[in-house]
Scaffold this active site. Sequence first.
Site, mmCIF file in Angstrom:
data_model
loop_
_atom_site.group_PDB
_atom_site.id
_atom_site.type_symbol
_atom_site.label_atom_id
_atom_site.label_comp_id
_atom_site.label_asym_id
_atom_site.label_seq_id
_atom_site.Cartn_x
_atom_site.Cartn_y
_atom_site.Cartn_z
ATOM 1 N N ASN A 9 16.313 -59.892 15.662
ATOM 2 C CA ASN A 9 15.879 -61.264 15.365
ATOM 3 C C ASN A 9 14.528 -61.191 14.660
ATOM 4 O O ASN A 9 13.500 -60.959 15.295
ATOM 5 C CB ASN A 9 15.767 -62.038 16.689
ATOM 6 C CG ASN A 9 15.199 -63.438 16.502
ATOM 7 O OD1 ASN A 9 15.062 -63.918 15.374
ATOM 8 N ND2 ASN A 9 14.854 -64.082 17.609
ATOM 9 N N LYS A 11 12.844 -63.450 13.275
ATOM 10 C CA LYS A 11 12.038 -64.673 13.394
ATOM 11 C C LYS A 11 11.460 -65.045 12.014
ATOM 12 O O LYS A 11 12.082 -64.765 11.000
ATOM 13 C CB LYS A 11 10.967 -64.505 14.470
ATOM 14 C CG LYS A 11 11.590 -64.016 15.788
ATOM 15 C CD LYS A 11 10.673 -64.055 16.952
ATOM 16 C CE LYS A 11 11.411 -63.529 18.183
ATOM 17 N NZ LYS A 11 10.605 -63.566 19.389
ATOM 18 N N HIS A 98 17.599 -70.104 21.106
ATOM 19 C CA HIS A 98 16.496 -69.190 21.416
ATOM 20 C C HIS A 98 15.384 -69.978 22.111
ATOM 21 O O HIS A 98 15.154 -71.146 21.787
ATOM 22 C CB HIS A 98 15.976 -68.545 20.124
ATOM 23 C CG HIS A 98 15.003 -67.437 20.393
ATOM 24 N ND1 HIS A 98 13.698 -67.681 20.720
ATOM 25 C CD2 HIS A 98 15.169 -66.092 20.429
ATOM 26 C CE1 HIS A 98 13.087 -66.513 20.935
ATOM 27 N NE2 HIS A 98 13.957 -65.543 20.765
ATOM 28 N N GLU A 100 12.314 -70.016 21.761
ATOM 29 C CA GLU A 100 11.309 -70.586 20.854
ATOM 30 C C GLU A 100 11.809 -71.890 20.236
ATOM 31 O O GLU A 100 11.043 -72.817 20.001
ATOM 32 C CB GLU A 100 10.948 -69.555 19.770
ATOM 33 C CG GLU A 100 10.085 -68.436 20.355
ATOM 34 C CD GLU A 100 10.226 -67.092 19.657
ATOM 35 O OE1 GLU A 100 10.769 -67.029 18.548
ATOM 36 O OE2 GLU A 100 9.782 -66.091 20.266
ATOM 37 N N GLU A 170 17.192 -63.719 27.923
ATOM 38 C CA GLU A 170 15.835 -63.403 27.486
ATOM 39 C C GLU A 170 14.818 -64.119 28.370
ATOM 40 O O GLU A 170 14.509 -65.294 28.135
ATOM 41 C CB GLU A 170 15.623 -63.859 26.039
ATOM 42 C CG GLU A 170 16.577 -63.220 25.053
ATOM 43 C CD GLU A 170 16.015 -63.271 23.636
ATOM 44 O OE1 GLU A 170 15.824 -62.200 23.066
ATOM 45 O OE2 GLU A 170 15.744 -64.365 23.125
ATOM 46 N N GLY A 176 7.907 -61.032 23.430
ATOM 47 C CA GLY A 176 6.710 -60.804 22.625
ATOM 48 C C GLY A 176 5.457 -60.536 23.441
ATOM 49 O O GLY A 176 4.352 -60.558 22.916
ATOM 50 N N SER A 216 10.763 -57.855 24.708
ATOM 51 C CA SER A 216 9.974 -56.625 24.616
ATOM 52 C C SER A 216 10.811 -55.360 24.784
ATOM 53 O O SER A 216 10.362 -54.396 25.411
ATOM 54 C CB SER A 216 8.807 -56.651 25.611
ATOM 55 O OG SER A 216 7.951 -57.730 25.317
HETATM 56 P P1 PGA Z 1 10.672 -59.496 21.442
HETATM 57 O O1 PGA Z 1 11.556 -60.789 21.122
HETATM 58 O O2 PGA Z 1 11.598 -58.305 21.354
HETATM 59 O O3 PGA Z 1 9.615 -59.475 20.375
HETATM 60 O O4 PGA Z 1 10.109 -59.672 22.804
HETATM 61 C C1 PGA Z 1 12.866 -60.920 21.573
HETATM 62 C C2 PGA Z 1 13.433 -62.216 21.117
HETATM 63 O O5 PGA Z 1 12.703 -63.221 21.123
HETATM 64 O O6 PGA Z 1 14.611 -62.314 20.747
#
Ligand code: PGA
Length: 253
Positions: A9, A11, A98, A100, A170, A176, A216
């Site tokens: 992903n 983003k 997601h 976010e 997640e 992140g 992460s």
């Molecule tokens: P990350 O994000 O691996 O940077 O923690 C995962 C995601 O949001 O899909």
Amino acid sequence: MRKKIVAGNWKMNGTLEEGQKLTSEIVNMVKDEVKGEVIIVLNPPYVHLQSVKKLIGDAGNIFLGAQNCSDKSAGAYTGEVSASMLASIGASYVIIGHSERREYFKEANEELTGKVKQALGNRLLPIFCCGEPLEIREKGNHVEYVTQQLTESLFGFSEGEMKKIVIAYEPIWAIGTGKTASSEQAQEMHAAIRKHLAGKFGKALASEISILYGGSCKPDNAEEIFSKPDVDGGLIGGASLKSRDFVDIIKSF
Ligand code: PGA
């Protein structure tokens, strides 16, 4: 046998040139280094989808995905992108819900049902995200919280539809942040999700659904997380922007 999937992903990161470079590197490394049956999905920003698709070419194990789609089919929705548009340029997957998007764009469970419906109606495979915030985890209500997200968004679908949906667990506190869920925490939740799906759709169907872990996930922890019986792959954010890291994560299976 459940599909093993590693999805990147991206983003809102990268210019066209950077996206093309990243894709070419991944395609070449995968060709040289990845054996076996892992399905790889690249989810660049909308504007890069077509050029990424061109670079993926006919690499049989790499697929194109989007990060979102509209819950409407067409019309006066300025700035939106429909599932049929995504399908028409060769996307196979789409990330839906997601955290976010839920947080910054206020996407609620009901709207997400509409997005999943649009995706399925246009032959896209939804990667449906769920996961709890830190305060819910600290209170010990994480299983309840996540299973409710699934109930509200997905339990109106038929068995035939559900079979096509990939789940990504997640935990929001791990996205992140560099703080990964332990492999035991991931396994606990993945098993609970599978049990919840089995309660509604039957055990056989639940055992066919791929459940990915995200948050992460890095080359140095992927192998441990992927070794758990109910973890069928990963949804990778930060580490999917570095070709070496992303391919090393794929190779952890
Ligand atoms: P990350 O994000 O691996 O940077 O923690 C995962 C995601 O949001 O899909």
